[in-house]
Design a protein around this motif. Structure first.
Motif, short mmCIF file in Angstrom:
data_model
loop_
_atom_site.label_atom_id
_atom_site.label_comp_id
_atom_site.label_asym_id
_atom_site.label_seq_id
_atom_site.Cartn_x
_atom_site.Cartn_y
_atom_site.Cartn_z
N PHE A 33 0.83 -1.20 0.00
CA PHE A 33 0.00 0.00 0.00
C PHE A 33 0.86 1.26 0.00
O PHE A 33 0.49 2.26 -0.61
CB PHE A 33 -0.97 0.02 1.18
CG PHE A 33 -2.13 0.94 0.94
CD1 PHE A 33 -3.31 0.45 0.41
CD2 PHE A 33 -2.03 2.29 1.20
CE1 PHE A 33 -4.37 1.31 0.14
CE2 PHE A 33 -3.07 3.15 0.94
CZ PHE A 33 -4.25 2.65 0.41
N ARG A 34 2.00 1.20 0.66
CA ARG A 34 2.92 2.36 0.62
C ARG A 34 3.33 2.68 -0.81
O ARG A 34 3.47 3.85 -1.18
CB ARG A 34 4.14 2.10 1.49
CG ARG A 34 3.87 2.25 2.97
CD ARG A 34 5.14 2.09 3.82
NE ARG A 34 4.77 1.91 5.21
CZ ARG A 34 4.57 0.72 5.79
NH1 ARG A 34 4.73 -0.39 5.11
NH2 ARG A 34 4.22 0.65 7.06
N LYS A 57 -0.01 3.97 -2.83
CA LYS A 57 -0.57 5.29 -2.52
C LYS A 57 -0.03 6.36 -3.46
O LYS A 57 -0.72 7.33 -3.75
CB LYS A 57 -0.32 5.67 -1.06
CG LYS A 57 1.09 6.02 -0.73
CD LYS A 57 1.23 6.48 0.71
CE LYS A 57 2.67 6.88 0.95
NZ LYS A 57 2.87 7.49 2.23
N THR A 58 1.18 6.20 -3.97
CA THR A 58 1.72 7.19 -4.92
C THR A 58 0.96 7.15 -6.24
O THR A 58 0.84 8.17 -6.92
CB THR A 58 3.22 6.99 -5.15
OG1 THR A 58 3.45 5.70 -5.72
CG2 THR A 58 4.01 7.10 -3.86
N ALA A 86 -2.47 8.90 -5.54
CA ALA A 86 -2.26 10.32 -5.23
C ALA A 86 -1.95 11.14 -6.48
O ALA A 86 -2.12 12.36 -6.47
CB ALA A 86 -1.14 10.47 -4.21
N LEU A 126 -6.05 10.63 1.31
CA LEU A 126 -6.50 9.31 1.75
C LEU A 126 -5.98 9.03 3.14
O LEU A 126 -4.98 9.60 3.57
CB LEU A 126 -6.10 8.20 0.78
CG LEU A 126 -4.65 7.70 0.68
CD1 LEU A 126 -4.21 6.86 1.86
CD2 LEU A 126 -4.50 6.88 -0.58
N THR A 127 -6.69 8.15 3.83
CA THR A 127 -6.22 7.59 5.09
C THR A 127 -6.46 6.09 5.04
O THR A 127 -7.47 5.63 4.50
CB THR A 127 -6.94 8.18 6.33
OG1 THR A 127 -8.33 7.90 6.23
CG2 THR A 127 -6.71 9.67 6.46
N LEU A 128 -5.51 5.36 5.59
CA LEU A 128 -5.64 3.92 5.74
C LEU A 128 -5.48 3.63 7.23
O LEU A 128 -4.47 4.00 7.83
CB LEU A 128 -4.56 3.18 4.94
CG LEU A 128 -4.60 1.65 5.04
CD1 LEU A 128 -5.85 1.10 4.35
CD2 LEU A 128 -3.33 1.05 4.44
N LEU A 188 -10.17 2.13 4.42
CA LEU A 188 -9.61 3.08 3.47
C LEU A 188 -10.64 4.17 3.22
O LEU A 188 -11.79 3.88 2.86
CB LEU A 188 -9.28 2.38 2.14
CG LEU A 188 -8.81 3.29 1.01
CD1 LEU A 188 -7.50 4.00 1.36
CD2 LEU A 188 -8.68 2.50 -0.28
N VAL A 198 -10.90 7.72 1.00
CA VAL A 198 -10.26 8.55 -0.03
C VAL A 198 -11.19 9.70 -0.36
O VAL A 198 -12.38 9.48 -0.62
CB VAL A 198 -9.96 7.74 -1.31
CG1 VAL A 198 -9.23 8.61 -2.33
CG2 VAL A 198 -9.16 6.48 -1.00
N TRP A 242 -2.38 -0.48 -9.59
CA TRP A 242 -2.97 -0.53 -8.25
C TRP A 242 -3.53 -1.93 -7.99
O TRP A 242 -3.27 -2.53 -6.95
CB TRP A 242 -4.07 0.54 -8.18
CG TRP A 242 -4.96 0.53 -7.00
CD1 TRP A 242 -6.12 -0.19 -6.84
CD2 TRP A 242 -4.83 1.31 -5.80
NE1 TRP A 242 -6.70 0.10 -5.63
CE2 TRP A 242 -5.93 1.02 -4.97
CE3 TRP A 242 -3.89 2.24 -5.37
CZ2 TRP A 242 -6.12 1.61 -3.73
CZ3 TRP A 242 -4.07 2.84 -4.13
CH2 TRP A 242 -5.18 2.52 -3.32
#
Length: 98
Positions: A22-23, A26-27, A30, A38-40, A52, A54, A75
C-alpha cells in the motif's frame, strides 16, 4: 467532494506485506486527477481489516477517471490479491460536521 469508503479484508498473516504494498500504491492514486487525500487505518478488534477513506473532487474522478486508467491496473496488481473476500466500495457526500 466525494468520500470513498472501503473496508479491506486482508488475508490473515499478510498484513505486513499489504501495508508495504500500500505504501507503493498510494503514490499511484495520489497522482490521479481529482484525488484530494486518503487515510488507511487498521482495525483494533479485527487486525486483518483496514479502513480506506479517499477524498475525491467528485464521484467520476474515482469511478471513471481512476478505475478506467492504466494506473488502476498497477494498483490492482499491487493490492487486489491480498483481499479475501473482495471489498465493497461505497461513496458518500458530506452532510454535517460537529
Amino acid at each position: 467532494m466525494t468520500l470513498e469508503h472501503a473496508l479491506l479484508p486482508v488475508r490473515p498473516g499478510h498484513e505486513d506485506d499489504f501495508e508495504a504494498a500500500f505504501r507503493q500504491a498510494k503514490t499511484i492514486i495520489a497522482s490521479m486527477p481529482g484525488f484530494r487525500s486518503l487515510t488507511l487505518s487498521r482495525c483494533l478488534e479485527r487486525p486483518s481489516t483496514y479502513l480506506l477513506l479517499v477524498e475525491w473532487d467528485g464521484l467520476e474522478d474515482h469511478t471513471v477517471g481512476f478505475r478506467g486508467s492504466a494506473e488502476y491496473q498497477q494498483w490492482r496488481q499491487l493490492l487486489h490479491h491480498f483481499y479475501e473476500p473482495f471489498p465493497t466500495v461505497e461513496h458518500y457526500e458530506h452532510v454535517l460536521t460537529a
